[in-house]
Structure formats: C-alpha cells, structure tokens
Design an enzyme around this catalytic site. Sequence first.
Site, PDB file in Angstrom:
ATOM      1  N   GLY A  97       0.853  -1.189   0.000  1.00  0.00           N
ATOM      2  CA  GLY A  97       0.000   0.000   0.000  1.00  0.00           C
ATOM      3  C   GLY A  97       0.883   1.230   0.000  1.00  0.00           C
ATOM      4  N   CYS A 127       5.239  -6.194   1.701  1.00  0.00           N
ATOM      5  CA  CYS A 127       5.598  -4.785   1.640  1.00  0.00           C
ATOM      6  C   CYS A 127       4.919  -3.981   2.768  1.00  0.00           C
ATOM      7  CB  CYS A 127       5.291  -4.211   0.256  1.00  0.00           C
ATOM      8  SG  CYS A 127       6.088  -2.621  -0.018  1.00  0.00           S
ATOM      9  N   TYR A 128       3.958  -3.113   2.450  1.00  0.00           N
ATOM     10  CA  TYR A 128       3.249  -2.396   3.521  1.00  0.00           C
ATOM     11  C   TYR A 128       2.669  -3.405   4.510  1.00  0.00           C
ATOM     12  CZ  TYR A 128      -0.160   0.622   5.868  1.00  0.00           C
ATOM     13  OH  TYR A 128      -0.890   1.307   6.805  1.00  0.00           O
ATOM     14  N   HIS A 165       8.115  -7.900  -3.370  1.00  0.00           N
ATOM     15  CA  HIS A 165       6.841  -8.317  -3.975  1.00  0.00           C
ATOM     16  C   HIS A 165       6.964  -9.667  -4.692  1.00  0.00           C
ATOM     17  CE1 HIS A 165       4.489  -4.655  -3.275  1.00  0.00           C
ATOM     18  NE2 HIS A 165       5.664  -4.053  -3.312  1.00  0.00           N
ATOM     19  N   GLU A 208       4.719 -11.439  -5.870  1.00  0.00           N
ATOM     20  CA  GLU A 208       3.703 -11.590  -6.923  1.00  0.00           C
ATOM     21  C   GLU A 208       4.143 -11.015  -8.264  1.00  0.00           C
ATOM     22  OE1 GLU A 208       3.733  -9.517  -4.460  1.00  0.00           O
ATOM     23  OE2 GLU A 208       2.733  -7.612  -4.883  1.00  0.00           O
ATOM     24  N   SER A 239     -23.349 -10.584 -26.364  1.00  0.00           N
ATOM     25  CA  SER A 239     -22.740  -9.626 -27.299  1.00  0.00           C
ATOM     26  C   SER A 239     -21.794 -10.315 -28.254  1.00  0.00           C
ATOM     27  CB  SER A 239     -21.955  -8.578 -26.512  1.00  0.00           C
ATOM     28  OG  SER A 239     -20.792  -9.177 -25.963  1.00  0.00           O
ATOM     29  N   GLY A 240     -21.401 -11.546 -27.897  1.00  0.00           N
ATOM     30  CA  GLY A 240     -20.394 -12.218 -28.709  1.00  0.00           C
ATOM     31  C   GLY A 240     -18.998 -11.988 -28.164  1.00  0.00           C
ATOM     32  N   GLY A 241     -18.870 -11.101 -27.171  1.00  0.00           N
ATOM     33  CA  GLY A 241     -17.578 -10.899 -26.502  1.00  0.00           C
ATOM     34  C   GLY A 241     -17.269 -12.112 -25.625  1.00  0.00           C
ATOM     35  N   VAL A 242     -16.038 -12.154 -25.138  1.00  0.00           N
ATOM     36  CA  VAL A 242     -15.605 -13.328 -24.375  1.00  0.00           C
ATOM     37  C   VAL A 242     -16.488 -13.545 -23.145  1.00  0.00           C
ATOM     38  CG1 VAL A 242     -13.679 -14.361 -23.116  1.00  0.00           C
ATOM     39  CG2 VAL A 242     -13.225 -12.873 -25.069  1.00  0.00           C
ATOM     40  N   ASP A 243     -16.728 -12.481 -22.394  1.00  0.00           N
ATOM     41  CA  ASP A 243     -17.421 -12.654 -21.114  1.00  0.00           C
ATOM     42  C   ASP A 243     -18.859 -13.139 -21.291  1.00  0.00           C
ATOM     43  OD1 ASP A 243     -15.060 -11.694 -20.192  1.00  0.00           O
ATOM     44  OD2 ASP A 243     -15.805  -9.690 -19.737  1.00  0.00           O
ATOM     45  N   SER A 301     -20.116 -14.588 -23.831  1.00  0.00           N
ATOM     46  CA  SER A 301     -20.133 -15.906 -24.474  1.00  0.00           C
ATOM     47  C   SER A 301     -19.875 -17.020 -23.463  1.00  0.00           C
ATOM     48  CB  SER A 301     -19.062 -15.982 -25.568  1.00  0.00           C
ATOM     49  OG  SER A 301     -19.348 -15.058 -26.585  1.00  0.00           O
ATOM     50  N   LYS A 304      -9.918 -12.382 -16.145  1.00  0.00           N
ATOM     51  CA  LYS A 304     -10.115 -12.583 -17.587  1.00  0.00           C
ATOM     52  C   LYS A 304      -9.466 -13.879 -18.108  1.00  0.00           C
ATOM     53  CE  LYS A 304     -11.737 -10.510 -21.300  1.00  0.00           C
ATOM     54  NZ  LYS A 304     -13.000  -9.760 -21.327  1.00  0.00           N
TER      55      LYS A 304
END
Length: 510
Positions: free
Chosen positions: A55, A82-83, A169, A171, A223-227, A229, A366
């Site tokens: 943070g 970290c923080y 970090h 990650e 919509s045909g978008g990934v999400d 669909s 995603k």
Amino acid sequence: MENELIIVLDFGGQYNQLIARRVRECGVYCEVRSYRTPVEEIQKLAPKGIIFTGGPNSVYEETSPHVDKAVLDLGIPVLGICYGAQLMAYTLGGRVRSCETSEYGKTETFYDKTCELFADMPEKAVSWMSHTDYVAEVPEGFRITAHTENCPAAAFECPEKKLYAVQFHPEVNHTEQGITMLDSFVKKVCGCAGTWNMKNYAKTAVEQIRAKVGDGRALLALSGGVDSSVACALMAKAIGDRLTCVFVDHGLMRKNEGDEVEAAFRDRSVNFIRVDASERFLSKLEGVSDPEAKRKIIGEEFIRVFEDEAKKIGRVDFLVQGTIYPDVIESGTGDAAVIKSHHNVGGLPDCVDFREIIEPLRMLFKDEVRKLGTELGLADYLVWRQPFPGPGLAVRVIGDITREKLDILRDADFIFREEIAKAGLDREINQYFAVLTDMRSVGVMGDGRTYDYILALRGVTTSDFMTADFARIPYDVLERASVRIVNEVRHINRVCYDITSKPPATIEWE
Ligand code: XMP
C-alpha cells in the site's frame, strides 16, 4: 466456491489483483477483500491463509489503513507483503522507519533456506522492491529470514504463530521464483492441497447455478464478446433451454462475426434469439458524426431493442450478466473524467422484469474466464476474441456512417486480422484493427488517378487497456496487409499505421 480459500486483505496496493491471480495459479481459490473486513467476517470465511497487500502509506501515520490485531491472533497463517509486512511488524510491537535510501527495482536478496517460504529457493536471487519505509526492528519472537544490502529485514517470520512477512513483492514477475514462495506459503504453511482449477470450478458453478435457478428461467444479453459468451455457455450447461439469450445484431459487427456467434450458440440447448436490428441502428445513426452522439444513440437503441425482445419473452426470474472479478474489485472506486461513454451489454437491469441478477463469472479474472470457456467447449476464436467496443465499427468509421463505409472497413479489417494471424502475432498484440478515416487522398492505380479513402491500422500491446503501447509490428507484415488491402478493397488507396501510445491517444479512434 471451494473449501480451500486464501483471502488477500487489500491495503491499497497496486498489485492486489495480481496477488490473487498468482495464488490461483498455485491451484488455490483466492479472493480480495477490503482491509476493513471485520475479524468476525474473516472467521466466518474460514480461510486457510491471509495475505496483506502492499500500500502507498506509512504505518506510523494516523490516517493509514491498519489492521485489527485480532486478525493476527486467529491462528490462521498470515503473509504480509511490503506495507503488509511493515504493518505486521508495527502491529506486533516492532519498529518501522523511513529508509535512508529507498529501495526500488530489482534487488539482490539473500534468503535463509530454513524458512519454509524459501526452502525451494536459491540462497541468493533477485527480488522486486518498492519501498520507502523499512522494518528496523522485528517484533519479539520473530526472526529475520532474508536481507538485502539496504534492507536488513527483507523477510521475517514467527513460525509458531504462522506469521510471515516479506518486504519485496513475490507476486511480481521480476522477483525470481516469487511464485515458488507463494506456492510454499499456500501449500506448506497454509496446508492447501491446490486442487482448484477450471474443471472443478465449472462443475461447482453449474451445481450452484442449478440450485439457485431451480426451475426458473433466465435471460442473457449476448454480445459475442468473451465474457457474455462464456457466461452463456456456463448457463447453458446448467439450465439448458430455461435460458434465453438475446443477441442483438446492431449491424456494426466485424466481418462474419454475427454468423460466428450464432453458429457457436445455435446448437446449444438454449433458446437463442438473434435480432437483426441493423436497420434500426443505421437509420438512427444516419448523418451523425460526433463520437459521443454515436455512442449515446447506440447505447440507448441497444436498450430499446433488448427491451422489445424482453417484453416478448415475458417475465423471467433471473437476468444473467457477464461481470468479471476486476469489475467487482474496482467498482465504486472510479471518479475519473469521462473520456468516452462506454457501452456494454452488462448494464441493462432497468428494462427487464426479473427477480434477481446472476453473475456467474463474478469471481473470475479474464484469463480464467478464457480457460473456463475452453473447458466448456467454446471455440478458440470466441475464447481468444480481442476486446471489441460495444458500439462496434461505429466508432471505427470516423465521421458519419453508411453501409458502404462499414463494408469497406469490414473487408479491410478482415485482411489486417488475417495477416496478423498468419504472422503468428495474434496473441502477442492485444488489440488490432482497422479504422476508416473520413479523409480521402489522391493515388495512382494502373494508369489512372484515384481519389479514395485513407485507412488507418492500429495495433497495441497492453495488459490492462488503461495504458497501451503501439505494437511494433514488423514492416513486412504491415506491407503485406497494406498491399492486400489496397488491391482487394475498393475505395481504399492509402494505408497508414498509428504509432501513438495511450496516453496521449486512446486505443479506439473515437
Ligand atoms: P479506449 O479507446 O478508451 O479503449 O482506449 C479502451 C478499451 O476499451 C474498449 N472500448 C469499449 N469497450 N464498450 C466496451 O465494452 C465501449 O463502449 C468501448 N469503447 C472502447 C476498447 O476497444 C479498448 O479495448
């Protein structure tokens, strides 16, 4: 969703989501929660481990986010990053001070391999540091397990209390074997088996959706978008023909796109409705050249069309939305200026008579949504579809929109995409498309003069689409695309490549 849960308590670190993603990569389900989450709630969640994020604050400032000491007494393993590490030290009576030399960037780090986190690490490796405070004295009962030249306590632990802290970090990719440390934390320290994967997720999600929907009916705007669909495929598997999906074809899709979406869902056991609304949209857009006006018209018309369809269907019990986890984490934080009024098929609840919203992808990142799509048998071209703006090609035809211009753009865009794919760059370049400008220029073809449109090609690399770099597409690939476009698409006689990054430009041209 899973018995094995790690929670990330967010103290405002820029890598909060990344930590969660990394833990999930270790096969353990992980959620991000506010640092304000009461200890009782944490207990109820019964996580196998807790991670404090970094943070921007200093622990000794009164206004800084703090943690209830009781969280550290739950007996649940905690890793402070970290923080988060400084906070752990501070809360338990250690001392945190401002660094004389702040550490930033790749830093040689020496690890004590007797610490469970570092057992599988080399004794010396690079870690990613970004801090201006440091832990000058670790709390009583703790011991130091890593150091750097400028940071005496780069890591410390109290294994008896299952408390661990790292100043760097793990990650971030720049930390060598950072994922190994996180894996050791979640598996060795927290005792997770690490069996979370998309196959299990799909199975559990299907069971949960069935339990929730019962014999009710659900409606989804596809919509045909990934999400949307993937949400559709998941819902289809769970409730079959009690799902109706409405695909509003606004006539502003890319070449063959509408048919591809239809082909992917027509044969699934759902009620699939494709509404050809291109006439409606195009007549509303006639003569409109202002980008914001176009966006508003399309957004509103979309809702009208959807509303008309929803009325025909009648009451449904659930409205399905393709919200994903980053939207959930980030929601409510933005008060930035509106650069473009975005239109998504996500925000429709007002116009449909329904009982509840279902967001089956709400907890997925995603890349996980894509994995789930593949798991559910969706074709690669849907799963790996690059982002496409809700208003479609309307914002890629500069100025007023006509059917002819849309057709020209579709053909040119198709060729560009084909050439990028042939060059094997389609996953490397995160978004690439053609834009039809409203400028014309003089050219010569055969022996004749031409006066035709200028087409712009755009390609960007980005991880978050908030900032982006123009893609360094090799000249020979650009050349092939340009030659083909000018030869094969009528009314284009010149092709330019957009070499602006975002900021100062945006990815789309309108
Ligand atoms: P800009 O042009 O703002 O775009 O740099 C950032 C990303 O968002 C996409 N985009 C949209 N996505 N509805 C969407 O769902 C929209 O109205 C919209 N406008 C832009 C754009 O393609 C890029 O990926």
